[in-house]
Enzyme design. Structure first.
Site: not given
Length: 616
Positions: A489, A27, A100, A512
């Protein structure tokens, strides 16, 4: 983001809580702590750094106790250090909390409490909260559960908390708003477990309760769990769910890292995602959540996709899928921007919310906003019983199994799988795909797991390429059409776990701006599959080569044109253009993984990141 583990029962709490904290390391955190209560003797151990550091501190000390709370902290208020680590005590030393989330009005509360004589050792909002609970308890002369409830009606923000009173060590109070919390129930209520998700207690019990928003649970040994609404004090019947998770799923299974294991799980994960939905022998797609609301989908004037991170990239692939196959207009929004820009949402819009964990704070807020405007909201998530699964009107689980590595891999491919099934089904029902086209797509989809399996066999080849570029300071990823989101990704994966700066672009956009960066030290990953805009991408590759850029090309098996130009070629099996993202992403995941390992990075727990972003 942050992790809570608690135990109350007849076993020793320390090994259960420490093991649970290690399972929640995915986490993301920067410090850890544990408190243990044994016959009114309470011991607290805290440390900046990993759970392993906490274990070293505690190993020669008193760790006895049948009640324990542990926490891994991701710093918000106050720097990462021992003092700011959780658990925190109230001024009297009687009340203990792990938390949390973020208490947004903590500073106002802190000033009020300071005026009443309270002092604070840490810089955290959490220490303010536990002292507020103590003040309410003393002022109202009430039980702890009532004190927590009353205190929480005065806070603004998000929280998942577990609180106990050292003078009443047979009870824990748990509450949530915006951050997930699960309660495991032992046989005959003789023991209870508390955790941010079920993984810390899966070997002890299969029975769990997931608290809904603004719910508070009173856990007491030998008693049934009592749940009440925080705002109106009404009682709620606990919804006890049977966990489908098993211990083997959350272990590494012989792999060096969870990420590598999860990359290799993708053939089965994709298969599990379409199992029972894709009936290749009959040439049909069955999705109850779509079938039961088919009129809404067929009459939708627009689909709005909201997501964050990797899930947002899956949403971009879905934009191509829905517009190409079903001819439904699609907009893809960052949930964090959507929720704050007063979006135009109509009642005939469908909002698709995508999240691996089902707990992403911004995506949850976007769902609530969309529903308030009358939109029909469809959720795509992996975790059964998660907040998004409960908040949406309907949805589909990806069935990817637990994803422990912070960098999403199988979440991405299984999300695309669900979204592709939806697009194919709607395309056929709308008459945009003929029955024969629909059938051919279904047959090809059924072959994707075996094609991913084949791709995983070139792992060693990709590892050799990784060794060449592991010290590159920058990297560029290019793709077109369906594979533009894959370029994004791929760049994200490299950034997340190797800390190499990388950017993804549509291949045509190179001229570009990004072309100015290309020289002999710049590796450029180009997705150049034969279907789609192949000739255009080949032209882009030639432009890179003429500027001495190093080219790593992802091509369709048998390609000869790109092979003559590129420095390295990685071949993928041929498939329908719409399904290429399910294949092209695999070598990019492996490339990032091997580069990160070679650079000595913590692959499963990259710095500053958390698996589930449950606060803003």
């Amino acid at each position: 983001m942050c992790g809570i583990v608690g135990y109350l029962g007849n076993r020793e709490a320390y090994p259960i809580v420490i093991s649970g904290l290690q399972r929640l390391e995915y986490r993301g955190y920067d410090s850890a702590g544990i408190v243990l209560n044994n016959d009114n003797e309470t011991n607290l151990y805290k440390a900046k750094g990993k759970v392993a550091t906490l274990k070293k501190i505690a190993e020669n000390k008193n760790t006895k106790g049948k009640l324990g709370l542990g926490h891994t902290r991701w710093a918000t208020h106050g720097i990462p250090n021992d003092i700011n680590s959780h658990p925190h005590f109230s001024n009297s030393g009687n009340l203990v909390i792990v938390h949390n989330g973020i208490i947004e009005n903590y500073n106002t509360i802190k000033k009020e409490l300071s005026a009443r004589g309270y002092t604070f050792n840490s810089d955290t909002d959490t220490e303010v909260l536990i002292n507020l609970i103590e003040e309410v308890k003393l002022k109202n002369n009430c039980k702890l559960g009532k004190a927590v409830q009353l205190a929480l009606t005065n806070v603004v923000g998000a929280y998942a908390i577990a609180v106990f009173d050292i003078q009443k060590p047979d009870e824990i109070i748990v509450a949530r708003l915006g951050s997930p919390i699960a309660i495991g129930i032992g046989e005959d209520n003789k023991e209870f477990f508390v955790a941010s998700d079920a993984s810390p207690f899966i070997e002890y019990t299969k029975d769990a309760v997931y608290l809904d928003e603004e719910e508070l649970a009173i856990i007491k040994l030998g008693k049934n769990i009592r749940i009440r609404k925080i705002q109106d004090d009404s009682f709620v019947e606990p919804n006890i769910q049977e966990l489908k998770l098993n211990l083997e799923q959350i272990e590494k299974g012989g792999f060096d890292h969870f990420m590598l294991k999860e990359i290799h799980e993708q053939p089965n994960a994709i298969l599990d995602t379409y199992r029972g939905r894709l009936l290749a022998d009959k040439g049909i797609i069955k999705m109850g959540s779509v079938d039961n609301h088919i009129a809404k989908f067929l009459n939708a004037k627009r689909i709005v996709i909201v997501a964050c991170g990797t899930s947002w990239h899956a949403g971009l692939v879905a934009e191509y899928l829905f517009e190409d196959l079903a001819r439904i207009p699609v907009e893809v929004e960052y949930a964090s921007e959507f929720r704050y820009r007063n979006p135009i949402i109509n009642k005939d819009d469908i909002v698709i919310a995508i999240s691996q964990s089902g707990e992403t704070a911004d995506t949850l807020a976007a769902i609530k906003l969309a529903k308030s405007k009358g939109a029909f909201v469809f959720g795509v998530c992996n975790v059964v019983g998660s907040s998004i699964a409960r908040e949406t009107d309907t949805g589909a689980y990806t069935h990817a199994g637990p994803e422990i590595g912070v960098a999403s891999t199988k979440a991405f491919t299984t999300q695309i799988t669900v979204l592709a099934l939806m697009a194919l089904k709607l395309g056929n029902l709308k008459g945009e795909l003929s029955n024969s086209e629909h059938y051919n797509f279904i047959q090809e989809m059924s072959l994707i797991p075996s094609k991913v399996e084949d791709l995983l066999k070139i792992n060693t080849e990709i590892e050799k390429i990784a060794a060449i570029y592991k010290d590159a300071p920058n990297c560029l990823y290019l793709g077109r059409g369906y594979n533009f989101p894959v370029a994004l990704e791929g760049a994200l994966k490299l950034k997340e776990i190797s800390y190499i700066h990388a950017e993804g672009y549509p291949a045509a956009e190179m001229k570009h701006g990004p072309i100015a960066l290309i020289d002999e030290s710049m590796p450029v990953v180009v997705i150049a599959t034969k279907k789609g805009h192949y000739e255009k991408v080949v032209s882009n590759i030639q432009e890179i080569k003429s500027r001495n850029g190093k080219i790593i090309a992802i091509v369709t098996k048998g390609d000869t044109v790109v092979k003559e130009i590129a420095d390295h070629v990685i071949e993928i099996p041929e498939t329908e253009e719409a399904f290429t993202p399910l294949l092209t992403t695999i070598p990019l995941q492996l490339l990032s993984y091997h580069i990160a390992v070679m650079r000595g990075c913590n692959v499963d727990q990259p710095r500053n990141l958390a698996k589930s972003v449950t606060v803003e």
